[in-house]
Design a protein around this motif. Structure first.
Motif, short mmCIF file in Angstrom:
data_model
loop_
_atom_site.label_atom_id
_atom_site.label_comp_id
_atom_site.label_asym_id
_atom_site.label_seq_id
_atom_site.Cartn_x
_atom_site.Cartn_y
_atom_site.Cartn_z
N PHE A 1 0.92 -1.16 0.13
CA PHE A 1 0.03 0.02 -0.19
C PHE A 1 0.80 1.25 0.12
CE2 PHE A 1 0.51 -1.23 4.35
CZ PHE A 1 0.86 -0.21 5.09
N TYR A 2 0.35 2.35 -0.39
CA TYR A 2 1.13 3.50 -0.76
C TYR A 2 -0.14 4.84 -0.33
CZ TYR A 2 4.29 7.04 -2.76
OH TYR A 2 5.08 8.02 -3.06
N HIS A 3 0.46 5.65 0.57
CA HIS A 3 -0.25 6.70 0.90
C HIS A 3 0.52 7.92 1.59
CE1 HIS A 3 -0.19 5.66 5.06
NE2 HIS A 3 -0.96 4.35 4.71
N ALA A 4 -0.02 9.01 1.78
CA ALA A 4 0.68 10.02 2.53
C ALA A 4 1.17 10.15 3.53
CB ALA A 4 -0.14 11.44 2.09
N GLY A 5 0.62 9.21 4.42
CA GLY A 5 0.98 8.97 5.90
C GLY A 5 2.50 8.09 5.98
N LEU A 6 2.82 7.59 4.99
CA LEU A 6 4.27 6.96 5.06
C LEU A 6 5.43 7.75 5.15
CD1 LEU A 6 3.68 4.05 2.12
CD2 LEU A 6 3.23 3.92 4.66
N THR A 7 6.49 7.62 5.74
CA THR A 7 7.71 8.43 5.61
C THR A 7 8.43 8.12 4.24
OG1 THR A 7 9.11 6.38 5.96
CG2 THR A 7 8.17 7.52 7.90
N ARG A 8 9.12 9.26 4.12
CA ARG A 8 9.89 9.15 2.58
C ARG A 8 10.43 7.95 2.06
NH1 ARG A 8 8.58 10.83 -1.49
NH2 ARG A 8 9.29 8.75 -2.16
N GLU A 9 11.28 7.53 3.42
CA GLU A 9 11.90 6.22 3.12
C GLU A 9 11.16 4.85 2.81
OE1 GLU A 9 12.32 8.15 5.70
OE2 GLU A 9 14.28 8.96 5.07
N GLU A 10 9.81 4.91 3.44
CA GLU A 10 8.79 3.86 3.25
C GLU A 10 8.34 4.04 1.52
OE1 GLU A 10 6.97 2.79 7.51
OE2 GLU A 10 6.26 4.85 6.42
N LYS A 11 7.94 5.23 1.46
CA LYS A 11 7.77 5.44 -0.10
C LYS A 11 8.64 5.11 -1.00
CE LYS A 11 4.49 9.19 1.20
NZ LYS A 11 4.22 10.95 0.94
N THR A 12 9.88 5.37 -0.90
CA THR A 12 10.87 5.22 -2.06
C THR A 12 11.08 3.72 -2.07
OG1 THR A 12 12.02 7.12 -1.29
CG2 THR A 12 13.28 5.46 -2.34
#
Length: 354
Positions: free
Chosen positions: A287-298
Motif C-alpha cells: 500500500f501507498y499513501h501520504a502517511g508513509l515516511t519518505r523512506e517507506e515511499k521510496t
C-alpha cells in the motif's frame, strides 16, 4: 492526430542532418526519432518567446502558455528540450517530492544536468546547487514551498532563468485553496524571478480550473495549447456490484497486472492490500499513501517499479507523475472527487480496464 514525423539524413561524416533543432536534440539526448506536432508547437512557442524577449520584441502572448496534454503524451520533453537549447537554466516546479526525485533520475539519464531544491537541505547543499547552476546545470527542480523562501528566491532571480515550467498545474486550483497555499503565491514568485517565459502543464482541466490557473499564474491572460485528449488504447468499464472489495479481489486475479487499486483513504489502502496478500500470498500487494515516511515511499516505489505481477493499493498520493510503463489495469475502489482526478489516475497505464 497524425504523428507528422521529421526524418533524418546523414552527412559524409555521419552527422545528423535535420532542419528542426528540437528534433535533433530529442534524438541526440533521448534517443527519440520524432516529436508529435503538439510537442513541436509548444517547444517552438517557448523558443520563439525567449528569442523575442532577448531581442526586446513582442511575444504575442505565447510567452505565457497553459498546455493540456494527456498523461503519456510527452509533456516533459516540452520543457526538457528547450532547456538544452536555451542559454539560461530552466526552472521546473513540481508538486510532490517523489515526482521531483523521479524526474531528476530521468533528466540525468537524458544527459540533462540538474539540481534539486527542497525542504530540509543544509546551507552547504544550497550553495553547492547554486554553484552547479552557475557552472552550467540546465534544469532547476523545486516545489512551491521552497520557492516561498525569500533568500533562495532572491538568489535564483540573479541566475538569468530562461524558462519556468509548472508541472501538474491543476494543483494551483485543486490544492492552492485548501492545503497548499504556496500555490496561490506562484504568481508573485514568477514576477520576482523576473522570467518572462512561463509554461503551465496539466493532463486535464475543466474551463473553471483553466481560468483559475490563468488567474493565479498569469493575471488572467494565457495562451492555451490543447492536444487531442482521446486515448484509444485505454478501455473503460463500470462494474455494478454490491460488494466492491470482494469484487476488487477477484479482479486482482482475473485482470492483467501490474495493477493499481485506488482507494479513498489511507486505511482503505492498508485493508485492501492486507486482504490481497491473505488471498493470493505475501508480496502480492503493498500500500501507498501520504502517511508513509519518505523512506517507506521510496522502498515501495522501487518494489512496484520492478514488479511485473504486483498490485499496488494507493491513494491519489501515488497517482501524479508515475513513470511505470507496463501498468496494465487500474481499478477505482472509490470514485475520485473530480473528473480531472479520474482522468489523471486512469491515464497512468498503457491498457486500462476499470
Amino acid at each position: 492526430m497524425t504523428q507528422d514525423r521529421i526524418t533524418f539524413d546523414q552527412d559524409n561524416n555521419g552527422n545528423l542532418v535535420c532542419d528542426d533543432i528540437a528534433t535533433i536534440a530529442a534524438k541526440q539526448n533521448f534517443k527519440i526519432d520524432y516529436l508529435y506536432p503538439w510537442q513541436r508547437l509548444v517547444i517552438a512557442n517557448i523558443l520563439d518567446a525567449a528569442k523575442c524577449i532577448d531581442q526586446s520584441q513582442e511575444t504575442d502572448s505565447i510567452s505565457k502558455q497553459i498546455v493540456l496534454l494527456p498523461t503519456g503524451a510527452g509533456k516533459s520533453l516540452c520543457f526538457q528540450i528547450p532547456a538544452l537549447l536555451l542559454d539560461g537554466p530552466t526552472l521546473v516546479i513540481y508538486p510532490l517530492l517523489a515526482l521531483m526525485s523521479d524526474q531528476e533520475r530521468r533528466m540525468q539519464s537524458g544527459n540533462l544536468s540538474c539540481v534539486v531544491f527542497k525542504g530540509g537541505q543544509t546551507d552547504l547543499e544550497r550553495k553547492e546547487n547554486l554553484k552547479k547552476i552557475k557552472e552550467g546545470a540546465k534544469i532547476i527542480i523545486a516545489n512551491p514551498e521552497v520557492l516561498s523562501q525569500s533568500q533562495l528566491l532572491e538568489e535564483l532571480s540573479e541566475l538569468g532563468i530562461s524558462h519556468i515550467a509548472i508541472d501538474e498545474a491543476h494543483c494551483v486550483s485543486e490544492w492552492g485553496d485548501s492545503f497548499r497555499p504556496a500555490y496561490l503565491n506562484l504568481g508573485e514568485i514568477l514576477k520576482k524571478l523576473n522570467c518572462k517565459v512561463v509554461t503551465a502543464f496539466t493532463a486535464t482541466a475543466s474551463p473553471e480550473v483553466l481560468s483559475r490557473i490563468a488567474e493565479v499564474l498569469f493575471d488572467g491572460e494565457a495562451h492555451i495549447v490543447r492536444s487531442e485528449s482521446d486515448r484509444p488504447n485505454i478501455h473503460y468499464y463500470v462494474r455494478h456490484v454490491e460488494a466492491k472489495k470482494q469484487n476488487a479481489i477477484i479482479l486482482a486475479n482475473t485482470e492483467q497486472r501490474p495493477m493499481i487499486i485506488f482507494c479513498s483513504s489511507r486505511s482503505r489502502t492498508e485493508d485492501m492490500s492486507r486482504d490481497l496478500n491473505l488471498v493470493y500470498g505475501k508480496e502480492t500487494s503493498r500500500f501507498y499513501h501520504a502517511g508513509l515516511t519518505r523512506e517507506e515511499k521510496t522502498k515501495i516505489e522501487k518494489w512496484f517499479f520492478e514488479k511485473k505481477d504486483a498490485v499496488l493499493c494507493a491513494t491519489c498520493a501515488y497517482g501524479m507523475g508515475v513513470d511505470k510503463k507496463d501498468i496494465k489495469t487500474v481499478i477505482h475502489l472509490d470514485a475520485p472527487c473530480t473528473a480531472e482526478s479520474y482522468i489523471q489516475e486512469s491515464s497512468l497505464i498503457r491498457y486500462l480496464k476499470l
